[in-house]
Each structure stands twice: as structure tokens, then as C-alpha cells.
Scaffold this active site. Sequence first.
Site, PDB file in Angstrom:
ATOM      1  N   LYS A  72       0.000   3.774  -2.716  1.00  0.00           N
ATOM      2  CA  LYS A  72      -1.116   4.908  -2.405  1.00  0.00           C
ATOM      3  C   LYS A  72      -0.208   6.482  -2.409  1.00  0.00           C
ATOM      4  O   LYS A  72      -1.028   7.421  -2.528  1.00  0.00           O
ATOM      5  CB  LYS A  72      -1.973   4.620  -1.109  1.00  0.00           C
ATOM      6  CG  LYS A  72      -2.649   3.599  -1.388  1.00  0.00           C
ATOM      7  CD  LYS A  72      -3.747   3.326  -0.007  1.00  0.00           C
ATOM      8  CE  LYS A  72      -4.731   2.115  -0.259  1.00  0.00           C
ATOM      9  NZ  LYS A  72      -3.936   0.858  -0.132  1.00  0.00           N
ATOM     10  N   SER A 124       0.738  -1.261  -0.026  1.00  0.00           N
ATOM     11  CA  SER A 124      -0.104  -0.043   0.042  1.00  0.00           C
ATOM     12  C   SER A 124       0.749   1.176   0.030  1.00  0.00           C
ATOM     13  O   SER A 124       0.146   2.479   0.061  1.00  0.00           O
ATOM     14  CB  SER A 124      -0.828   0.089   1.279  1.00  0.00           C
ATOM     15  OG  SER A 124      -1.933  -0.785   0.894  1.00  0.00           O
ATOM     16  N   SER A 153      -5.911   3.041   4.902  1.00  0.00           N
ATOM     17  CA  SER A 153      -5.208   2.492   3.691  1.00  0.00           C
ATOM     18  C   SER A 153      -6.485   1.693   3.010  1.00  0.00           C
ATOM     19  O   SER A 153      -6.339   0.522   2.521  1.00  0.00           O
ATOM     20  CB  SER A 153      -4.227   1.689   4.208  1.00  0.00           C
ATOM     21  OG  SER A 153      -3.501   1.076   3.046  1.00  0.00           O
TER      22      SER A 153
END
Length: 428
Positions: A98, A95, A155
Site C-alpha cells: 500500500k 500490505s 490497512s
Amino acid sequence: MSFISRYRSVRISAAVILTLCLMLSACLSPTSAGAQIWYGEDSIPAAAYADKVYSQPAAAQPELALDCRAAILMEQETGRVLFEKNADECLPEASITKIMTMLLVFEALDSGRITMEETAVCSAHAASMGGSQIWLEEGEQMTVHELIKAAMVGSANDASVVLAEHIAGSHESFVAMMNARAAELGMAGTAYKNCTGLDAEGHVTTARDIAIVSAELLRHEKVMDYSTIWMDSMRGGELELVNTNKLVRSYNGITGLKTGTTSQAGCCVSATAKRDGMPLVAVIMGAPNSKTRFSCASKLLDYGFATFELLDLSNIPVTAPEIAVTKGIEKTLQTTVDMSGKVLIPKGRSADVAVSVKAEEEVCAPVEYGQTVGQVTVTLDGEKLAVCSIVTDAATEAVTFSNVFSLFIDGLFKSRFVPARKTSASLY
């Protein structure tokens, strides 16, 4: 006026003009190049002058035991790398992906293409995302502000895809934007397959590339309003968010930024912090567990803050020299030095920084405004930290017959037709 008086006046004027012409001829005749005055050590040719060329000394690699596959520590403002371990190895990033997603979101906000208050609609594709999520349903609407909070703090993969589709029209188009932006930033080891970081074939990056995109995102300071949230809620308090970055609660000066965990990537984090005006980015990839990634990131940040500091060049006193001008209307020109920017130095060494001012003794007209006529070099222990240009504060034309004659006529007119000032005696 008598004939004799007129004759004398004409003769004097002609003599003045002749004198000016002879002076002009001397000015326009070839002369040898003037010697350069160097307020420093070695002289360098004018062609080598550089405006804000930073060439900083490499730091010795410290002995830091980090239990991870790759790591890097970078000072954000200068881009100086303070530590690295396998920093260019291509690895899954989970993640941390992101960070690029948020970079494109905040760039869209800054450009006015989207606003925080507008709503975005969840598609079937976005609702189908697994992993971390806020369980958006197809057709559900949520503001950009709430979606950013869900993606940064929780997240949330579904929220990330909703933002991507809202900006680019489709997830695929947004991923293409991500890869294009990565190329612009020089992220040579990065290839994005999605905007979430879920494991996918060929979805990889490097610790160095993560540091680069992290520093770029932090230029949008608004992101820190989200990355520093520890706990929050959504849907009227029905959904609680807890930041996946535990350093937000425990590390002094933390500013973010993003964690990531998948089976292929292991535990990752891009941890950013700022103390005494110095922002650092610490990236950990492939740690065996969450506790280890945070301890490794803390170790990197501690090392950076204990060892280095930023020196603001504008705080260094520099006197810009006056430059002589040959063959010009103006005989001298004032100069200025743009001592903006910051350099990284070992902590506590600011008093040891040396400054060398090197400028031309004279320049030949015509001279343009802002013309480079020298440089200021900032060094520490003989190593170059920064080079700043000395530039002219004004312009001046070259002397020609026409402009000299014009100046003479203008001066003659003023001397004959401007009334003389009355003295105090004439008042009585």
C-alpha cells in the site's frame, strides 16, 4: 576651429584608434594557456568538473542481530544505505504494498486529477476484498480523505481498491500503473499483482525497493497526517481505527509508515522516523511475529540516529574566487558556488569536514553566464562527500574589432558631448 587644431584632433584620434587596434591584435594573437590556481590538493581537468556529484564513504556494517528474513536502513534525503541484510532478496511484502498505492494516490492529488473532498464509489470487486477492511458495501460512497485514512491507519484492502479504481478506472489498470512507477524508481526486484498486498503468485519485492518507494512517498509530506494517526474513527464514530504500526505510539520521532502481515510474507514493516532534521527508513521483512518486527525496526532506527547526522552544505563558509578573463570585454568576472544539499557524516564529525576550492586562474572569452570554472570538494578523512561547481555570475563577449571600435566611439561621444560637472569654484 583652425586647420591646425583640426589636424591635431584627427591625428590624436587616429593615434588612439591605432593604439587600440594594436592592443586588439595582441589580444587576438595566440597565447599559452594560463596556469590554474588550485586552492586544494591535486589539480583536475575542467572536463572532470561535476555538479553535485555525491560519492560518500561506505559505512562499516554494524553487528545487529535481527530476527527477520531481510532488512535495510536508509537515510531518506541522501539515499545512503546504513545497514542491509538480504536487501535484494525477492519476498512477499503483504500490505507494505500500500506504500506504492498511496504514492500513486498522492501523486494524483498533487496533479489535481483527484481531490480530498470528492467521493468514490465502492464496486462489487472492491467490496469482495478479504483481510483487513472497513466492510464497504457495493455502491457505498466515501471521500478520498476517508479512504486514505482507512487504508493508511486500518490497512483496509477494500478502501485501497476503491481508490485504485477511482484513479485508474479499474484495479488492473492501477496495478499496471504501480509496476510502471516501480520501474521508473529503479525497483528492479518488484512485481505487483494487486494494490493491497494480499498473497498472490509472483507478487514480490525487496527490502531495498521498499525503502526506495517509502522515501518517495514521504516527499509528499501530507501523507504523514495519516501515517502518524494512532486512533481515529469513521462513519460518525461507529467504526474505530487503530494504527497497525505500534511504533506510532512509542517511538520518538516516528513519521510512519506501513505494516504488512500475511501467511507467506510473515510480519513486515517500513518504519520511518526523523530526528534533528535527519529522516530514516527502516524496513523489516519476514519477521516471525509483530513484536519482533517492531523491535528490529527500532534497533535499526536507534543505530542510525546514534551513529550519523546530516551536514547541510549551505552552512559551510566558502569564498568564491574572482576569475581573470583573457580576450574579453570584461577583464574579470565574479563567481558563485551552489552549496545546496546535504551529506551524511558520522555523528559529531562536522568540525572535521574539509573544503577544497579549485578554480581556473583565467578563462578565455567568450564566457557564458553560469559557466563552470572550478569546483568545491567537501571531504572527510580523505573521502569525498560532495562536489559543487563554481560558476560565473555574469557573461562577457570576446574582444573584436567591431565591438572595440563601438566602445571607442561611444566613449569619444560621451567625452565630447556630455557637459563637464561644475566645480564648487564655478558656482561663485
